[in-house]
Design a protein around this motif. Structure first.
Motif, PDB file in Angstrom:
ATOM      1  N   SER A 106       0.854  -1.300  -0.100  1.00 11.60           N
ATOM      2  CA  SER A 106      -0.188   0.074  -0.165  1.00 11.60           C
ATOM      3  C   SER A 106       1.027   1.247   0.005  1.00 11.60           C
ATOM      4  CB  SER A 106      -0.910  -0.115   1.132  1.00 11.60           C
ATOM      5  OG  SER A 106      -0.098   0.277   2.470  1.00 11.60           O
ATOM      6  N   SER A 107       0.140   2.325  -0.409  1.00  9.12           N
ATOM      7  CA  SER A 107       1.007   3.522  -0.456  1.00  9.12           C
ATOM      8  C   SER A 107       1.438   4.045   1.151  1.00  9.12           C
ATOM      9  CB  SER A 107       0.119   4.861  -1.282  1.00  9.12           C
ATOM     10  OG  SER A 107      -0.994   4.875  -0.571  1.00  9.12           O
ATOM     11  N   LYS A 149       2.961   9.298  -0.416  1.00  7.58           N
ATOM     12  CA  LYS A 149       1.560   8.710  -0.589  1.00  7.58           C
ATOM     13  C   LYS A 149       0.314   9.322  -1.432  1.00  7.58           C
ATOM     14  CE  LYS A 149      -2.343   7.147   2.434  1.00  7.58           C
ATOM     15  NZ  LYS A 149      -3.287   7.397   1.445  1.00  7.58           N
ATOM     16  N   ASP A 153      -1.197   7.113  -4.772  1.00  4.85           N
ATOM     17  CA  ASP A 153      -2.619   7.016  -4.781  1.00  4.85           C
ATOM     18  C   ASP A 153      -3.275   7.357  -5.880  1.00  4.85           C
ATOM     19  OD1 ASP A 153      -2.457   5.855  -2.138  1.00  4.85           O
ATOM     20  OD2 ASP A 153      -3.234   7.736  -1.062  1.00  4.85           O
ATOM     21  N   SER A 156      -2.353   4.991  -8.515  1.00  2.99           N
ATOM     22  CA  SER A 156      -3.205   3.632  -8.351  1.00  2.99           C
ATOM     23  C   SER A 156      -4.528   3.895  -8.876  1.00  2.99           C
ATOM     24  CB  SER A 156      -3.150   3.450  -6.923  1.00  2.99           C
ATOM     25  OG  SER A 156      -3.986   2.278  -6.743  1.00  2.99           O
TER      26      SER A 156
END
Length: 269
Positions: A106-107, A149, A153, A156
């Motif tokens: 995950s970020s 992050k 995101d 993503s």
């Protein structure tokens, strides 16, 4: 006339003095986390003005406006380092950290792992001083951790939208449809005078591809969790390369190939 010439000479001298006085010289050295010197590190000001780069031993010397308070150090494969420099800091010793790709994380976790590496910088700086690579145990500038992050995101989110679009396009294809597959090419990679083709990732945007192979869909399936298209080549006229091969096979009309839309780009007419 002579007085006018004298006036311009004085004006030029004053301008030159003002320019020099408005600048300061900053020197330093850049190494990586393995304590190896880094030649070719590019140095920018905060407004992305190129100032210089390091020599073969990682040293640099640049002139910057006195009001410059931030410098950016960039090298391929490494995290960008941004240093906030006070007026009294004229010798910068910088450790660059390698840029790591954290697959399937995950970020938030990526930033935690990056922060963990960032927190090792004081220790690395001391180690560089003990090996006489640096002059000081502690840097005279401030360097803050920059989370990525939000950027991850956004990437993503973009990739998710691309995957959904790909899924819809695969579902919409039917037997008999004409498709075009874009390729890049590498000349003589197999030791012959042929060009080996490589497919593009599905995330690549539309562009002026140098090689498009046209074909007709014979079958489609989801074997091995893919979006597989079986097609017969109908034309290579849109490919600018001569004598082309793909996976060791000649790419000519009549050949049957398989293309996985889940990972690789496809164009429809």
């Amino acid at each position: 006339m002579e007085s006018l010439r004298t006036f311009f000479t004085v004006l030029l001298l004053v301008s030159s003095i003002s320019y020099v006085f408005g600048q300061k010289t900053v020197k330093g050295r850049i190494i990586d986390e393995n304590l190896d010197e880094l030649p070719g590190v590019v140095i920018y000001s905060k407004d992305t003005v190129l100032l210089g780069e390091t020599d073969i031993d990682g040293y640099f010397e640049i002139s910057i406006p006195k009001e410059t308070t931030k410098l950016s150090f960039n090298f391929i494969g490494y995290e960008t380092a941004i240093a906030s420099i006070p007026d009294t800091c004229n010798y910068l010793e910088v450790v660059l950290l390698q840029s790591t790709t954290y697959h399937y994380k995950s970020s938030r976790k990526v930033d935690r792992l990056r922060k963990k590496e960032f927190d090792k910088l004081p220790e690395l700086h001391r180690a560089a001083k003990s090996k006489d690579l640096f002059l000081r145990e502690h840097p005279c500038y401030r360097r803050e951790f920059e989370p990525i992050k939000s950027r991850l995101d956004e990437i993503s989110k973009h990739l998710k939208a691309k995957r959904q679009e790909n899924r819809r396009r695969f579902k919409a294809l039917v037997i008999g449809d004409t498709i075009r597959i874009p390729f890049s090419g590498t000349f003589r990679s197999d030791g012959t005078d042929r060009t080996s083709l490589t497919v593009f990732s599905y995330v690549v945007g539309d562009s002026d591809f140098k090689c498009l192979i046209e074909g007709v869909v014979l079958d489609k399936n989801k074997r091995k969790n893919g979006y597989n298209i079986v097609y017969r080549i109908t034309s290579t006229n849109l490919c600018k390369y001569d004598s082309i091969i793909y996976n060791g096979r000649d790419v000519v009309p009549g050949e049957v190939l398989t293309h996985n839309m889940k990972y690789f780009k496809i164009l429809t007419k």
